[in-house]
Design a protein around this motif. Structure first.
Motif, PDB file in Angstrom:
ATOM      1  N   ALA A 124       0.840  -1.210   0.000  1.00  9.10           N
ATOM      2  CA  ALA A 124       0.000   0.000   0.000  1.00  9.10           C
ATOM      3  C   ALA A 124       0.867   1.249   0.000  1.00  9.10           C
ATOM      4  CB  ALA A 124      -0.934  -0.017   1.213  1.00  9.10           C
ATOM      5  N   HIS A 125       1.979   1.179   0.726  1.00 10.38           N
ATOM      6  CA  HIS A 125       2.880   2.332   0.808  1.00 10.38           C
ATOM      7  C   HIS A 125       3.528   2.653  -0.535  1.00 10.38           C
ATOM      8  CE1 HIS A 125       6.426   4.567   2.640  1.00 10.38           C
ATOM      9  NE2 HIS A 125       5.349   5.269   2.904  1.00 10.38           N
ATOM     10  N   SER A 126       3.615   1.642  -1.403  1.00 13.51           N
ATOM     11  CA  SER A 126       4.278   1.867  -2.695  1.00 13.51           C
ATOM     12  C   SER A 126       3.301   2.378  -3.762  1.00 13.51           C
ATOM     13  CB  SER A 126       4.930   0.567  -3.178  1.00 13.51           C
ATOM     14  OG  SER A 126       3.945  -0.331  -3.652  1.00 13.51           O
ATOM     15  N   VAL A 127       2.030   2.518  -3.406  1.00 22.48           N
ATOM     16  CA  VAL A 127       1.023   2.969  -4.382  1.00 22.48           C
ATOM     17  C   VAL A 127       1.085   4.487  -4.546  1.00 22.48           C
ATOM     18  CG1 VAL A 127      -1.460   3.229  -4.799  1.00 22.48           C
ATOM     19  CG2 VAL A 127      -0.573   1.064  -3.905  1.00 22.48           C
ATOM     20  N   ALA A 128       1.166   4.946  -5.766  1.00 21.35           N
ATOM     21  CA  ALA A 128       0.969   6.361  -6.127  1.00 21.35           C
ATOM     22  C   ALA A 128       1.729   7.310  -5.205  1.00 21.35           C
ATOM     23  CB  ALA A 128      -0.521   6.664  -6.168  1.00 21.35           C
ATOM     24  N   SER A 129       1.058   8.378  -4.746  1.00 21.59           N
ATOM     25  CA  SER A 129       1.685   9.419  -3.925  1.00 21.59           C
ATOM     26  C   SER A 129       0.905   9.554  -2.615  1.00 21.59           C
ATOM     27  CB  SER A 129       1.607  10.747  -4.679  1.00 21.59           C
ATOM     28  OG  SER A 129       0.253  11.102  -4.844  1.00 21.59           O
ATOM     29  N   PRO A 130       1.482  10.250  -1.596  1.00 25.44           N
ATOM     30  CA  PRO A 130       0.743  10.419  -0.332  1.00 25.44           C
ATOM     31  C   PRO A 130      -0.625  11.051  -0.550  1.00 25.44           C
ATOM     32  CG  PRO A 130       3.018  11.116  -0.064  1.00 25.44           C
ATOM     33  CD  PRO A 130       2.843  10.808  -1.522  1.00 25.44           C
ATOM     34  N   LEU A 131      -0.701  12.031  -1.436  1.00 24.52           N
ATOM     35  CA  LEU A 131      -1.987  12.702  -1.684  1.00 24.52           C
ATOM     36  C   LEU A 131      -3.039  11.703  -2.163  1.00 24.52           C
ATOM     37  CD1 LEU A 131      -3.569  15.409  -2.013  1.00 24.52           C
ATOM     38  CD2 LEU A 131      -2.823  15.384  -4.381  1.00 24.52           C
ATOM     39  N   ILE A 132      -2.665  10.866  -3.141  1.00 27.60           N
ATOM     40  CA  ILE A 132      -3.629   9.890  -3.672  1.00 27.60           C
ATOM     41  C   ILE A 132      -3.962   8.840  -2.605  1.00 27.60           C
ATOM     42  CG2 ILE A 132      -3.951   8.065  -5.412  1.00 27.60           C
ATOM     43  CD1 ILE A 132      -2.326   9.876  -7.326  1.00 27.60           C
ATOM     44  N   ARG A 133      -2.943   8.407  -1.845  1.00 28.93           N
ATOM     45  CA  ARG A 133      -3.206   7.384  -0.817  1.00 28.93           C
ATOM     46  C   ARG A 133      -4.156   7.905   0.262  1.00 28.93           C
ATOM     47  NH1 ARG A 133       2.479   6.434  -1.483  1.00 28.93           N
ATOM     48  NH2 ARG A 133       2.992   7.426   0.500  1.00 28.93           N
ATOM     49  N   ASN A 134      -4.202   9.228   0.432  1.00 28.98           N
ATOM     50  CA  ASN A 134      -5.094   9.794   1.452  1.00 28.98           C
ATOM     51  C   ASN A 134      -6.570   9.616   1.116  1.00 28.98           C
ATOM     52  OD1 ASN A 134      -3.108  10.617   3.152  1.00 28.98           O
ATOM     53  ND2 ASN A 134      -3.083  12.744   2.478  1.00 28.98           N
ATOM     54  N   PHE A 135      -6.908   9.488  -0.167  1.00 31.67           N
ATOM     55  CA  PHE A 135      -8.329   9.285  -0.472  1.00 31.67           C
ATOM     56  C   PHE A 135      -8.613   8.021  -1.277  1.00 31.67           C
ATOM     57  CE2 PHE A 135      -8.516  10.729  -4.919  1.00 31.67           C
ATOM     58  CZ  PHE A 135      -7.358  11.486  -5.038  1.00 31.67           C
ATOM     59  N   ALA A 136      -7.586   7.401  -1.845  1.00 29.51           N
ATOM     60  CA  ALA A 136      -7.795   6.130  -2.565  1.00 29.51           C
ATOM     61  C   ALA A 136      -8.071   5.033  -1.545  1.00 29.51           C
ATOM     62  CB  ALA A 136      -6.555   5.791  -3.380  1.00 29.51           C
ATOM     63  N   THR A 137      -9.063   4.202  -1.833  1.00 31.03           N
ATOM     64  CA  THR A 137      -9.453   3.157  -0.878  1.00 31.03           C
ATOM     65  C   THR A 137      -8.897   1.793  -1.296  1.00 31.03           C
ATOM     66  OG1 THR A 137     -11.447   2.612  -2.135  1.00 31.03           O
ATOM     67  CG2 THR A 137     -11.640   4.386  -0.474  1.00 31.03           C
ATOM     68  N   LEU A 138      -8.915   0.867  -0.332  1.00 31.32           N
ATOM     69  CA  LEU A 138      -8.455  -0.490  -0.647  1.00 31.32           C
ATOM     70  C   LEU A 138      -9.366  -1.128  -1.711  1.00 31.32           C
ATOM     71  CD1 LEU A 138      -6.468  -2.767   0.004  1.00 31.32           C
ATOM     72  CD2 LEU A 138      -8.074  -3.566   1.740  1.00 31.32           C
ATOM     73  N   GLY A 139     -10.691  -0.971  -1.549  1.00 25.09           N
ATOM     74  CA  GLY A 139     -11.632  -1.548  -2.532  1.00 25.09           C
ATOM     75  C   GLY A 139     -11.406  -0.970  -3.916  1.00 25.09           C
ATOM     76  N   GLY A 140     -11.159   0.329  -3.991  1.00 29.10           N
ATOM     77  CA  GLY A 140     -10.915   0.978  -5.283  1.00 29.10           C
ATOM     78  C   GLY A 140      -9.598   0.528  -5.886  1.00 29.10           C
ATOM     79  N   ASN A 141      -8.597   0.334  -5.045  1.00 31.99           N
ATOM     80  CA  ASN A 141      -7.298  -0.101  -5.565  1.00 31.99           C
ATOM     81  C   ASN A 141      -7.401  -1.505  -6.168  1.00 31.99           C
ATOM     82  OD1 ASN A 141      -4.310  -1.405  -4.869  1.00 31.99           O
ATOM     83  ND2 ASN A 141      -4.268   0.686  -5.623  1.00 31.99           N
ATOM     84  N   LEU A 142      -8.159  -2.370  -5.527  1.00 35.59           N
ATOM     85  CA  LEU A 142      -8.295  -3.742  -6.023  1.00 35.59           C
ATOM     86  C   LEU A 142      -9.090  -3.813  -7.322  1.00 35.59           C
ATOM     87  CD1 LEU A 142      -9.135  -5.459  -2.623  1.00 35.59           C
ATOM     88  CD2 LEU A 142      -7.092  -5.879  -4.005  1.00 35.59           C
TER      89      LEU A 142
END
Ligand code: FAD
Ligand code: SF4
Length: 330
Positions: free
Chosen positions: A102-120
């Motif tokens: 999860a930490h390697s996904v995108a940027s901190p800004l995106i990780r702040n609102f991107a969800t686990l369900g959406g990522n999958l």
């Protein structure tokens, strides 16, 4: 930006009823980083990819957010953000693989609102799929433009008709952790292990997973790993800033007297679904890891079918598997 009707259910049942009533013209909306920012902005229509006219926002359902850990494992609500996954002390202690991914996904800004369900459940990134001019198989057309076109980022394993690579980093890690998804639909809830969740083009070129249009993931369950399980994640990107994986490796395994006892090795960035490298697992099982992993990792060549511009991914995958496993041993 295309216009759409917005629905804001407050329970899972309301969400499922709304999706059922509206039919395939409606899509589930979570953080919106893929669906709104990427897709509704420049939606590329095709017979198999009609423009949604309604979005059902599930971030208004409080029950879908949060992390619980007990003796049996970790339960993560589908709307939990990637930042919440990264910052969870309980996940860091026992499920570090999904935290690293999860930490390697995108940027901190995106990780702040991107969800686990959406990522999958995010759609693939193939540049032909997301380009208007290319009516390929995945949009309901009758051609794959990656075959004769620029396929440097496409699949080297398991491609057929379509050669996308699955874009989700958390999917790769969750498959290595033997996790499962709880799915809600009109008939109630069902559990689907990630082993069976993703669908390759051979099964259905228009979909990437088993979800029906009126179903959604409500939570993910990761069973507690066996004591002493080594968990490790490695991701190679084209650029040091945020980027999708050229190749990633997620491994979770147990060791006894320096030999591989049991475990999983999963590769991202190489296949239309997260690819469980059972060919390598079978090769290393019961063997001394330090002396055997080089030879075991080379077995990836027996299943790889690179395209005209991406044979480099096979070399990378082989070397990364070896490196990742040795790194886990310390
Ligand atoms: C610049 C950039 C860089 C990125 N880099 C990476 C990267 O390195 N690695 C990586 O893994 N991802 C990467 N991403 C993708 C990003 O992580 C995803 O867009 C994000 O995780 C999606 O989450 P979301 O909540 O915003 O989903 P949304 O955009 O709301 O939804 C995405 C899809 O999932 C569906 N969906 C959402 N929740 C559910 C649910 N609970 N059940 C069923 N379907 C659901 C939606 O219908 C939609 O189709 C990147 C994105 C951007 C914009
Ligand atoms: S790889 Fe798949 S998504 Fe990309 S052009 Fe071919 S059929 Fe379309």
């Amino acid at each position: 930006m295309k216009g759409f009707e917005l629905y804001e259910p407050t329970t899972v049942k309301q969400a499922v009823d709304t999706l059922t009533k509206l039919g395939p013209k409606a899509k589930v909306l979570a953080g919106g980083s893929d669906l709104v920012a990427g897709v509704m902005k420049d939606w590329v229509e095709g017979a198999g990819m009609p423009l949604p006219s309604a979005l059902v926002d599930i971030t208004t359902i409080p029950q879908l957010r949060g992390i619980k850990v007990d003796k049996t494992g970790a339960t993560i609500g589908a709307n939990t953000t990637l930042t919440e996954v990264v910052e969870s002390k309980a996940l860091n202690e026992q499920f570090s693989l999904v935290v690293q991914a999860a930490h390697s996904v995108a940027s901190p800004l995106i990780r702040n609102f991107a969800t686990l369900g959406g990522n999958l459940n995010q759609r693939p990134r193939c540049w032909f799929l997301r380009g208007k001019e290319f009516n390929c198989y995945k949009k309901g057309g009758d051609f794959c433009f990656s075959v004769g076109g620029d396929n440097r980022y496409h699949a080297v394993i398991g491609g057929e008709l379509c050669y996308i690579v699955h874009p989700s980093d958390t999917a790769t890690a969750l498959l290595a952790l033997n996790a499962q998804a709880k799915i809600a639909g009109p008939a109630g809830e069902r559990l689907v292990p990630f082993d069976n969740y993703f669908i390759g083009p051979r099964e259905d070129v228009l979909r990437e997973n088993v979800l029906k249009p009126n179903e959604l993931i409500v939570e993910v369950f990761i069973p507690t790993p066996a004591p002493g399980t080594k968990q490790t994640w490695m991701k190679l990107k084209n650029r040091q800033v945020y980027d999708f994986a050229l190749v990633s490796v997620a491994a979770a395994f147990t060791v006894e007297n320096d030999t591989w006892k049991d475990g999983r090795i999963v590769l991202g960035g190489v296949s239309p679904v997260p690819y469980r490298a059972t060919v390598i697992e079978n090769q290393i099982k019961g063997k001394n890891i330090k002396s055997g992993i080089k030879q075991a990792a080379a077995v990836i060549r027996t299943v790889a079918r690179p395209m005209s511009m991406n044979a480099y991914k096979v070399d990378i995958a082989q070397n990364m598997v070896e490196r990742t496993i040795l790194q886990a041993l310390g």
